[in-house]
Structure formats: structure tokens, C-alpha cells
Design a protein around this motif. Structure first.
Motif, PDB file in Angstrom:
ATOM      1  N   PRO A 246       0.843  -1.315   0.287  1.00  0.00           N
ATOM      2  CA  PRO A 246       0.058   0.064   0.024  1.00  0.00           C
ATOM      3  C   PRO A 246       1.107   1.189  -0.131  1.00  0.00           C
ATOM      4  CG  PRO A 246      -1.065  -1.551   1.449  1.00  0.00           C
ATOM      5  CD  PRO A 246       0.677  -2.005   1.130  1.00  0.00           C
ATOM      6  N   SER A 247       1.912   1.269   1.158  1.00  0.00           N
ATOM      7  CA  SER A 247       2.406   1.817   0.787  1.00  0.00           C
ATOM      8  C   SER A 247       3.610   2.585  -0.455  1.00  0.00           C
ATOM      9  CB  SER A 247       3.622   2.058   2.253  1.00  0.00           C
ATOM     10  OG  SER A 247       3.464   2.451   3.063  1.00  0.00           O
ATOM     11  N   ALA A 248       3.693   1.848  -1.413  1.00  0.00           N
ATOM     12  CA  ALA A 248       4.297   1.927  -2.774  1.00  0.00           C
ATOM     13  C   ALA A 248       3.955   2.362  -3.181  1.00  0.00           C
ATOM     14  CB  ALA A 248       5.041   0.030  -3.236  1.00  0.00           C
ATOM     15  N   CYS A 249       2.540   1.005  -3.467  1.00  0.00           N
ATOM     16  CA  CYS A 249       1.220   1.767  -4.824  1.00  0.00           C
ATOM     17  C   CYS A 249       1.058   3.870  -4.408  1.00  0.00           C
ATOM     18  CB  CYS A 249       0.395   1.491  -4.319  1.00  0.00           C
ATOM     19  SG  CYS A 249       0.474  -0.207  -4.887  1.00  0.00           S
ATOM     20  N   ALA A 250       0.732   3.942  -2.743  1.00  0.00           N
ATOM     21  CA  ALA A 250       0.534   5.087  -2.485  1.00  0.00           C
ATOM     22  C   ALA A 250       1.581   6.571  -3.141  1.00  0.00           C
ATOM     23  CB  ALA A 250       0.422   5.519  -1.524  1.00  0.00           C
ATOM     24  N   THR A 251       2.787   5.748  -2.839  1.00  0.00           N
ATOM     25  CA  THR A 251       3.891   6.655  -2.802  1.00  0.00           C
ATOM     26  C   THR A 251       4.601   7.022  -5.008  1.00  0.00           C
ATOM     27  OG1 THR A 251       4.887   6.076  -1.130  1.00  0.00           O
ATOM     28  CG2 THR A 251       6.458   7.258  -2.732  1.00  0.00           C
ATOM     29  N   GLY A 252       4.220   5.423  -5.183  1.00  0.00           N
ATOM     30  CA  GLY A 252       3.668   5.618  -7.000  1.00  0.00           C
ATOM     31  C   GLY A 252       2.849   6.667  -7.436  1.00  0.00           C
ATOM     32  N   VAL A 253       1.716   7.158  -7.106  1.00  0.00           N
ATOM     33  CA  VAL A 253       0.740   7.252  -7.568  1.00  0.00           C
ATOM     34  C   VAL A 253       1.396   9.231  -6.926  1.00  0.00           C
ATOM     35  CG1 VAL A 253      -1.474   8.071  -6.998  1.00  0.00           C
ATOM     36  CG2 VAL A 253      -0.835   6.185  -7.758  1.00  0.00           C
ATOM     37  N   TYR A 254       1.615   9.544  -6.546  1.00  0.00           N
ATOM     38  CA  TYR A 254       1.924  11.037  -5.770  1.00  0.00           C
ATOM     39  C   TYR A 254       3.300  11.412  -6.475  1.00  0.00           C
ATOM     40  CZ  TYR A 254      -0.838  10.828  -1.995  1.00  0.00           C
ATOM     41  OH  TYR A 254      -1.999  10.295  -0.855  1.00  0.00           O
ATOM     42  N   TYR A 255       4.196  10.345  -6.279  1.00  0.00           N
ATOM     43  CA  TYR A 255       5.554  10.570  -7.563  1.00  0.00           C
ATOM     44  C   TYR A 255       5.168  11.176  -9.012  1.00  0.00           C
ATOM     45  CZ  TYR A 255      10.399  10.418  -9.187  1.00  0.00           C
ATOM     46  OH  TYR A 255      11.790  10.803 -10.398  1.00  0.00           O
TER      47      TYR A 255
END
Length: 125
Positions: free
Chosen positions: A34-43
Motif C-alpha cells: 500500500p505504501s509503495a502504491c501510494a508513493t508511486g501515485v504521488y510521485y
């Protein structure tokens, strides 16, 4: 659109592996997703925003401040990157701690948008 999807997958994989390496494998791959997905979207979002405004910022800061103006723009990008990393980690942690799922989120969203019908009480029948 296709490049955005490929970019999102690539950024998510990058942040997923980076988190696992920095945590030395103390957390499972699944708990980091979940953290990786959120960070990918924000990036990806930060990249889109900076692609529209960065060239104008470089030009105006370079004219106004000289070479240090370009450094100001790079520092702005690095600050944005820091915000993206922190927001991604916090979003993923909240998502995991509340035991949320994508299917559950979609169901809740559909429930809120569906028009409510009034049911008659037994006494009215």
C-alpha cells in the motif's frame, strides 16, 4: 495514457523495492505494497505538475537570481520529493492499519452514490 500506466507500475515497483531494502526485510512485501502504491501515485502526480511548471520556474528564477535561481528550482523539486515520500508512507500505513481494501473502498463509494429509496414502515402497510 499507456506511458502513465507503465510509469505508475515502474514507480510503484521502484518504491516497493526501495522500502524493502531500506527496512532490511523486516516487513513483508505484502505489508509494504500500500505504501509503495501510494508513493508511486504521488510521485507520478508530482512529475506531471513539475513538467508543466518547472521550465517556467527555471527561466524566471534564472533571469531574476542568476545561476542560483536554477538551484532554487532543484531544491523545490527535492522538497516535493520529500513530501511525496512521507505522504506515501503515511497513506500506506493508515491504509494497512485500518485494514482497508480496494474492493471495500469501491463498495463504500458505490453505496454513497446510489440513490436511497424510502421503505415504508410496517405500521403504514
Amino acid at each position: 495514457m499507456f506511458l502513465a500506466v507503465i510509469g505508475l507500475i515502474g514507480f510503484t515497483l521502484y518504491w516497493w523495492v526501495t522500502m524493502w531494502v531500506l527496512l532490511a526485510g523486516r516487513m513483508s512485501w505484502r505489508s509494504l505494497l500500500p505504501s509503495a502504491c501510494a508513493t508511486g501515485v504521488y510521485y507520478l502526480g508530482m512529475g506531471v505538475v513539475f513538467s508543466f511548471v518547472a521550465s517556467g520556474m527555471v527561466r524566471s528564477n534564472s533571469e531574476e537570481y542568476g545561476p542560483i535561481g536554477v538551484v532554487f528550482v532543484l531544491m523545490s523539486w527535492l522538497i516535493g520529493l520529500g513530501v511525496v515520500i512521507i505522504l506515501g508512507a503515511v497513506t500506506g500505513t493508515v491504509w494497512r492499519d485500518r485494514e482497508m481494501s480496494l474492493a471495500g473502498a469501491v463498495r463504500r463509494m458505490l453505496r454513497r452514490t446510489r440513490p436511497r429509496t424510502r421503505t415504508r414502515k410496517r405500521s403504514e402497510q
